[in-house]
Design a protein around this motif. Structure first.
Motif, mmCIF file in Angstrom:
data_model
loop_
_atom_site.group_PDB
_atom_site.id
_atom_site.type_symbol
_atom_site.label_atom_id
_atom_site.label_comp_id
_atom_site.label_asym_id
_atom_site.label_seq_id
_atom_site.Cartn_x
_atom_site.Cartn_y
_atom_site.Cartn_z
ATOM 1 N N GLY A 14 11.140 10.029 -10.486
ATOM 2 C CA GLY A 14 11.308 11.029 -11.538
ATOM 3 C C GLY A 14 12.672 10.997 -12.196
ATOM 4 O O GLY A 14 13.659 10.629 -11.582
ATOM 5 N N ILE A 15 12.676 11.384 -13.460
ATOM 6 C CA ILE A 15 13.909 11.554 -14.224
ATOM 7 C C ILE A 15 13.909 12.987 -14.718
ATOM 8 O O ILE A 15 12.997 13.403 -15.439
ATOM 9 C CB ILE A 15 13.993 10.572 -15.408
ATOM 10 N N LEU A 46 18.798 1.261 -21.484
ATOM 11 C CA LEU A 46 18.424 1.134 -20.075
ATOM 12 C C LEU A 46 17.374 2.175 -19.688
ATOM 13 O O LEU A 46 16.506 1.902 -18.865
ATOM 14 C CB LEU A 46 19.655 1.264 -19.179
ATOM 15 N N LEU A 47 17.452 3.340 -20.290
ATOM 16 C CA LEU A 47 16.473 4.385 -19.991
ATOM 17 C C LEU A 47 15.073 3.940 -20.410
ATOM 18 O O LEU A 47 14.086 4.271 -19.747
ATOM 19 C CB LEU A 47 16.852 5.689 -20.700
ATOM 20 N N ASP A 48 14.979 3.160 -21.485
ATOM 21 C CA ASP A 48 13.685 2.650 -21.937
ATOM 22 C C ASP A 48 13.047 1.712 -20.918
ATOM 23 O O ASP A 48 11.829 1.549 -20.892
ATOM 24 C CB ASP A 48 13.833 1.928 -23.277
ATOM 25 N N CYS A 49 13.868 1.063 -20.064
ATOM 26 C CA CYS A 49 13.365 0.129 -19.044
ATOM 27 C C CYS A 49 12.923 0.844 -17.772
ATOM 28 O O CYS A 49 12.234 0.256 -16.942
ATOM 29 C CB CYS A 49 14.456 -0.863 -18.649
ATOM 30 N N MET A 50 13.326 2.080 -17.610
ATOM 31 C CA MET A 50 13.085 2.814 -16.372
ATOM 32 C C MET A 50 11.773 3.581 -16.451
ATOM 33 O O MET A 50 11.711 4.650 -17.036
ATOM 34 C CB MET A 50 14.257 3.762 -16.095
ATOM 35 N N GLU A 51 10.717 3.013 -15.864
ATOM 36 C CA GLU A 51 9.407 3.652 -15.865
ATOM 37 C C GLU A 51 9.124 4.264 -14.499
ATOM 38 O O GLU A 51 9.289 3.610 -13.470
ATOM 39 C CB GLU A 51 8.324 2.626 -16.201
ATOM 40 N N THR A 52 8.664 5.495 -14.511
ATOM 41 C CA THR A 52 8.334 6.187 -13.278
ATOM 42 C C THR A 52 7.223 5.445 -12.538
ATOM 43 O O THR A 52 6.262 4.994 -13.147
ATOM 44 C CB THR A 52 7.888 7.626 -13.594
ATOM 45 N N GLY A 53 7.388 5.299 -11.219
ATOM 46 C CA GLY A 53 6.386 4.654 -10.386
ATOM 47 C C GLY A 53 6.678 3.184 -10.103
ATOM 48 O O GLY A 53 5.984 2.574 -9.296
ATOM 49 N N LYS A 54 7.708 2.622 -10.735
ATOM 50 C CA LYS A 54 8.034 1.206 -10.513
ATOM 51 C C LYS A 54 9.194 1.065 -9.538
ATOM 52 O O LYS A 54 10.086 1.897 -9.476
ATOM 53 C CB LYS A 54 8.407 0.529 -11.835
ATOM 54 N N GLU A 55 9.143 -0.042 -8.775
ATOM 55 C CA GLU A 55 10.248 -0.407 -7.903
ATOM 56 C C GLU A 55 11.366 -0.988 -8.756
ATOM 57 O O GLU A 55 11.111 -1.814 -9.636
ATOM 58 C CB GLU A 55 9.809 -1.446 -6.870
#
Length: 117
Positions: A14-15, A46-55
């Motif tokens: 989560g963010i 960088l926030l665009d690369c950060m998807e919830t649920g990914k390692e």
């Protein structure tokens, strides 16, 4: 802390809410790998690369995310800016008292961390 640097690994769960300041997002919390990181800033790219649920792995220096490794790809941000700050600090403080120019090593260290991530 000015010298703090960490690589945090795990699943992004989560963010939290936050506020935008230009292209930087000041998140109230980022939950990754069972940890809750409070008051961390991250650039829009960088926030665009950060998807919830990914390692993923996050490179964090002084409460700012400078690198994201997700899905075998590495996304980095801010290395040139850190070198600029190093030069500015060395010139601005070095003429007054030479040991103050060593403060620029803080930014050189961050640049190295970003490039080596």
């Amino acid at each position: 802390m000015i010298w703090s640097q960490a690589i945090v690994k795990g699943k992004l769960t989560g963010i939290g809410d936050g506020a935008w300041s230009g292209d930087t997002f000041d998140a109230s919390a980022i939950e990754i790998g069972g940890q809750s990181l409070q008051g961390v800033r991250v650039a829009r790219c960088l926030l665009d690369c950060m998807e919830t649920g990914k390692e993923m792995e996050l490179l964090i220096c002084s409460a700012h995310i400078y690198g994201v490794r997700v899905g075998g790809k590495v996304y980095k941000e801010g290395a040139v800016r850190q070198l600029g700050w190093a030069l500015l600090v060395a010139v601005a403080l070095g003429w007054m008292f030479l040991p103050l120019a060593l403060a620029s090593l803080i930014f050189v260290r961050r640049t190295y961390a970003i490039y080596s991530f």
